[in-house]
Design an enzyme around this catalytic site. Structure first.
Site, PDB file in Angstrom:
ATOM      1  N   CYS A  11      47.171  30.363 -58.344  1.00 39.73           N
ATOM      2  CA  CYS A  11      48.011  29.628 -57.760  1.00 39.73           C
ATOM      3  C   CYS A  11      49.498  29.871 -58.216  1.00 39.73           C
ATOM      4  CB  CYS A  11      47.640  28.281 -57.516  1.00 39.73           C
ATOM      5  SG  CYS A  11      47.321  27.248 -58.948  1.00 39.73           S
ATOM      6  N   ARG A  12      50.338  28.868 -58.487  1.00 39.90           N
ATOM      7  CA  ARG A  12      51.676  28.961 -58.856  1.00 39.90           C
ATOM      8  C   ARG A  12      51.974  29.060 -60.184  1.00 39.90           C
ATOM      9  NH1 ARG A  12      54.225  24.527 -55.013  1.00 39.90           N
ATOM     10  NH2 ARG A  12      52.344  23.945 -55.261  1.00 39.90           N
TER      11      ARG A  12
END
Lengths: 224, 224
Positions: free
Chosen positions: B169-170
């Site tokens: 993800c981020r």
DNA sequence: CAATGATTCAATAGAGTCATTGAATGGAGA
DNA sequence: TCTCCATTCAATGACTCTATTGAATCATTG
């Protein structure tokens, strides 16, 4: 902590869920099969099953296009057995009490005159006269204490624990002694009833006493 | 039949009643004493006690001006123990699952950038981007497929079974990849998370792609 | 016999549970 | 890739359980 335990118990607190558990104890089943077994709608059965899975009682897995549920742990059956032992014993007590009032009264094993005479000489035994005070004053068994049935509940402390109690009333088929025995047993006393009543005792030529009961009697008359 | 059993179970299905039982297991108590122990009003404690007496768990008797309650049967304790064994085992499982979500996340062994680069060349591996579609369009790992976390559950069929899945993800301490891995594992996938997120990947000078995800993508991008 | 006080009852509001309905999901099979 | 259908979800109304309050009961105690 206790909340989790209560959750499990609460989950078991529904007859149809117990029925489902009994079925699943015999083998895994699909939702539909369970619903058919216990005569529920599919949606309803699904909810019960999921609830029990959430409580850790069941596990589920897919098999083809069905989802099978099964007991998650043999401990579940142990818990069920333990619960049913409690319930069983309780319902047995209930049956006994109810029965002693209505049906199986004679199963309470009455004490015969002969046996009472013998035990009065040696055992630790309390003879209880549950007739009204005036009848008692007119004549009663030796060493008997008089507590009319209506007062019995509130005068239980006058009765010694540990010994056995034999209750009698007016005759062999009267209810007073039955009621007294049932009451005493629910309170943890060992109690039985005399097979016959006072008239039969006299008729048999056995010894009797007369006079009033000891006032506000805290002094229990007790054989030996 | 089962109703009686369910009644007992239901009676046990309340944390404060269980607490009361635990106290009474240590000895009989008056209503007031029980109420004090578990911090209840007297009336409320009385109701709970009477309920349990009705279910056969307790018995009561008078002692002076107090009414004492006590366990009716050692079997009650057995049932409690059996229930707690079930609850305990279940809660252990719950702890394990929850733990994988909350505490022991790093025990899920993240995949390092280096390892992923190596495996992208040879292994059967699926790279999963769980960020929102717009972030994905702005730039993503080579051969990554984009399924935002919210849609993951209903789009599981797009992910090939058999191969290993690496989710990212981020950033390294974001939860999206954790959640995705946990979800995938509960569904039987072999899933791990990328140790870092996309920003770190870029910062390391590794290759990246941009563009939107394949529409309604049923075509999984897969290394090798 | 009257006073005391522990216990229980009664009534209420609020929360939770149950079963039913109809619709949505999502995996399997072709 | 598409269809089917077993299962689950969501929402509703009926019902039960819970805790609180204040009053009534009933046995003890003096």
């Amino acid at each position: 902590m206790l909340a989790g335990l209560a959750g499990v118990a609460k989950t078991l607190g529904h007859p149809q869920r117990l029925e489902i558990l009994e079925h699943l104890a015999q083998g895994e089943r699909s939702v539909e099969a369970v619903a058919a077994c216990v005569a529920l709608s599919t949606a309803n059965a699904s909810q019960h099953l999921r609830l029990m899975r959430g409580a850790g009682l069941l596990t589920s897995w897919r098999d083809g296009k069905h989802i099978l549920y099964g007991l998650s742990d043999p401990a579940v059956l142990n818990a069920l057995a333990a619960l049913s032992r409690v319930a069983e014993r309780h319902s047995a007590e209930v049956r006994e009490v109810i029965g002693s009032y209505l049906h199986v009264r004679d199963a309470l094993e009455p004490v015969t005159r002969k046996e009472l005479t013998r035990r009065l000489k040696g055992d630790l035994i309390t003879v209880l006269d549950v007739r009204p005070a005036d009848k008692y004053a007119a004549g009663h068994l030796p060493k008997a204490v008089n507590i009319p049935l209506r007062e019995l509940a509130r005068r239980l402390r006058e009765i010694p624990r540990g010994g056995e109690i034999v209750a009698y009333c007016r005759g062999p088929y009267r209810v007073l002694a039955f009621e007294a025995v049932a009451l005493l047993r629910t309170r943890g006393f060992k109690a039985r009833r005399l097979k016959d009543g006072y008239p039969e005792w006299r008729a048999a030529g056995l010894p009797a006493t007369s006079g009033t009961s000891p006032p506000a009697s805290r002094h229990i008359q007790r054989a030996q």
